[in-house]
Design a protein around this motif. Structure first.
Motif, PDB file in Angstrom:
ATOM      1  N   ILE A  98      24.215 -28.667   4.399  1.00 20.04           N
ATOM      2  CA  ILE A  98      23.988 -29.800   3.503  1.00 20.04           C
ATOM      3  C   ILE A  98      23.335 -29.290   2.228  1.00 20.04           C
ATOM      4  N   SER A  99      23.845 -29.768   1.098  1.00 22.31           N
ATOM      5  CA  SER A  99      23.259 -29.396  -0.191  1.00 22.31           C
ATOM      6  C   SER A  99      22.853 -30.652  -0.948  1.00 22.31           C
ATOM      7  N   TYR A 100      21.735 -30.523  -1.629  1.00 22.47           N
ATOM      8  CA  TYR A 100      21.279 -31.562  -2.546  1.00 22.47           C
ATOM      9  C   TYR A 100      21.238 -30.954  -3.930  1.00 22.47           C
ATOM     10  N   MET A 122      25.994 -39.315  -1.417  1.00 17.68           N
ATOM     11  CA  MET A 122      25.510 -40.039  -2.599  1.00 17.68           C
ATOM     12  C   MET A 122      25.797 -39.261  -3.874  1.00 17.68           C
ATOM     13  N   GLY A 123      25.922 -39.992  -4.975  1.00 21.59           N
ATOM     14  CA  GLY A 123      26.092 -39.346  -6.268  1.00 21.59           C
ATOM     15  C   GLY A 123      27.542 -39.054  -6.606  1.00 21.59           C
ATOM     16  N   ASP A 171      24.801 -42.004   3.944  1.00 23.40           N
ATOM     17  CA  ASP A 171      24.173 -40.688   4.109  1.00 23.40           C
ATOM     18  C   ASP A 171      23.269 -40.689   5.332  1.00 23.40           C
ATOM     19  N   PRO A 172      23.395 -39.667   6.200  1.00 22.38           N
ATOM     20  CA  PRO A 172      22.539 -39.601   7.385  1.00 22.38           C
ATOM     21  C   PRO A 172      21.166 -38.996   7.107  1.00 22.38           C
ATOM     22  N   ILE A 173      20.963 -38.471   5.899  1.00 21.53           N
ATOM     23  CA  ILE A 173      19.725 -37.773   5.579  1.00 21.53           C
ATOM     24  C   ILE A 173      19.352 -38.104   4.134  1.00 21.53           C
ATOM     25  N   THR A 174      18.077 -38.015   3.811  1.00 25.40           N
ATOM     26  CA  THR A 174      17.625 -38.237   2.438  1.00 25.40           C
ATOM     27  C   THR A 174      17.315 -36.893   1.788  1.00 25.40           C
ATOM     28  N   ASP A 206      14.562 -35.995   0.438  1.00 23.87           N
ATOM     29  CA  ASP A 206      13.226 -35.581   0.881  1.00 23.87           C
ATOM     30  C   ASP A 206      13.274 -34.956   2.267  1.00 23.87           C
ATOM     31  N   GLU A 207      14.092 -35.522   3.156  1.00 23.30           N
ATOM     32  CA  GLU A 207      14.207 -34.945   4.503  1.00 23.30           C
ATOM     33  C   GLU A 207      14.829 -33.556   4.442  1.00 23.30           C
ATOM     34  N   LEU A 208      15.831 -33.389   3.583  1.00 17.07           N
ATOM     35  CA  LEU A 208      16.461 -32.073   3.449  1.00 17.07           C
ATOM     36  C   LEU A 208      15.462 -31.071   2.890  1.00 17.07           C
ATOM     37  N   ALA A 209      14.678 -31.478   1.900  1.00 18.28           N
ATOM     38  CA  ALA A 209      13.654 -30.591   1.347  1.00 18.28           C
ATOM     39  C   ALA A 209      12.638 -30.221   2.421  1.00 18.28           C
ATOM     40  N   GLY A 210      12.326 -31.170   3.303  1.00 18.68           N
ATOM     41  CA  GLY A 210      11.411 -30.864   4.398  1.00 18.68           C
ATOM     42  C   GLY A 210      11.975 -29.812   5.337  1.00 18.68           C
ATOM     43  N   LEU A 211      13.277 -29.896   5.625  1.00 16.20           N
ATOM     44  CA  LEU A 211      13.902 -28.877   6.473  1.00 16.20           C
ATOM     45  C   LEU A 211      13.855 -27.510   5.810  1.00 16.20           C
TER      46      LEU A 211
END
Length: 373
Positions: free
Chosen positions: A113-115, A137-138, A33-36, A38-43
């Motif tokens: 991107i979706s989490y 992930m997941g 994964d290129p992003i976490t 937490d980083e996505l939530a920050g964006l």
């Protein structure tokens, strides 16, 4: 990191592109994964980034748009955060788009991107664009139905769903797998555990989009200023009837506007090089002098194109970010549209052309290209 896509493109385009959905197993071997989350939530907290929060609880769907101040009240199940155009704002994620540059860049929409936490998703729906959904992930189970006429409805003003469907694909995705879905095929994802999904979308504007865009261009450039004329008019027995030849004449006036090749090319280049989402443009401070740009390149530095910037060659006419660009060197400018990174070896003799170097320096100073870090 550089992502290697394990895909036979000619075979894929022949068998599946805009024809039928397919699961491409292990398309990105050893996917990282290129992003976490937490980083996505920050964006999703940034005002420049288009984001949504979609939740589902007790049979009720809710959706809201960012930017968000916090996510403190969310539970452990039933919600997803989605961010559009992450390739404009997060360079490691932008690397996921690079392997898809074998497809026309003017058709690329963005990287969404979706989490999702367990039970999270956006519900069964239909997209009007081609999408490559990369599993990160997941674990997530995807169901895809056939492209049949279906009732669509809104369980929430910000969501458009379809009725239940019989799946033609029903598969649990693993990291590095890709699900390709052409326009019109209903699909739904069920999340088993905290999951990241990456959607590379390719959009084809519809006829209304094209016509509206051309009308705007015609108004801005004063096209079609010739008035309807009928010097061959004869006495009318039925003043209230519009004759077929009059309709043909009006239609012909409109078609003639579209038949002007240079105007059509100028409109199309501006239209398709305009991004649908904001760019992370940072003008150079202090600005570069042309000779500084030339010297940096000759000393081995590389110029990198701003991620998401549309640089297109339309039959020898060049367009950058919705604007026509007059090339001082057509060969070198074509290289700017073909490659996302350029150096002195690639640009060659163009660096001895003061006009091209000056134009290149202006693009760097606008923040469209920057020297790699």
């Amino acid at each position: 990191m550089a992502y290697q896509l394990n895909l036979n493109w000619p075979e894929f385009l022949e068998k599946y592109w805009q024809k039928k959905p397919v699961v491409l197993k292990n398309a990105f071997p050893n996917f990282v994964d290129p992003i976490t989350p937490d980083e996505l939530a920050g964006l999703a907290m940034e005002p420049e980034v288009s984001s949504r929060l979609v939740s589902h609880s007790d049979g009720q769907w809710q959706a809201s748009y960012g930017p968000f101040e916090h996510f403190d009240e969310l539970g452990e199940t039933g919600w997803s955060i989605l961010c559009q155009a992450v390739n404009h704002w997060h360079m490691p994620s932008a690397e996921l788009v690079r392997p898809f540059r074998v497809l026309p860049e003017w058709r690329l929409d963005d990287l969404m991107i979706s989490y999702s936490v367990p039970g999270g998703g956006v519900g069964p729906h239909i997209d009007n664009y081609d999408v490559f959904i990369i599993q990160g992930m997941g674990r997530r189970r995807w169901r895809v139905g056939d492209a049949l006429p279906m009732r669509q409805f809104c369980p929430h003003p910000a969501l458009l769903h379809v009725d239940p469907f019989e799946p033609i694909i029903d598969e649990e995705m693993e990291p590095g797998d890709i699900l390709y879905i052409p326009p019109g095929f209903p699909h739904d994802g069920f999340t088993y555990e905290d999951t990241l999904n990456y959607s590379v979308g390719f959009r084809g504007p519809n006829g209304r989009d094209f016509l509206s865009g051309f009308a705007d261009y015609a108004l801005e450039n004063d096209l079609g200023g010739v008035h309807y004329a009928d010097p061959d008019l004869t006495v009318r027995q039925h003043a209230g009837r519009v004759e077929g030849y009059e309709l043909d004449r009006v239609r012909g006036m409109m078609i003639d506007m579209l038949k002007q090749p240079e105007d059509f090319k100028q409109w199309f280049g501006r239209f398709v090089s305009t991004p649908r989402h904001e760019l992370d443009i940072a003008p150079a401070e202090p600005p570069y002098a042309p000779e500084e740009v030339r010297e940096a390149l000759l000393n081995g530095e590389t110029l990198t194109r701003l991620s998401g910037l549309r640089v297109l060659n339309v039959e020898g006419c060049f367009f950058i970010n919705g604007e026509a660009y007059a090339p001082a060197d057509a060969r070198a400018t074509d290289l700017l549209s073909r490659y996302t990174e350029v150096d002195a070896l690639l640009l060659g003799e163009a660096l001895d052309n003061p006009a091209f170097v000056a134009a290149l320096a202006e693009l760097v100073n606008q923040g469209y290209w920057y020297f790699g870090e």
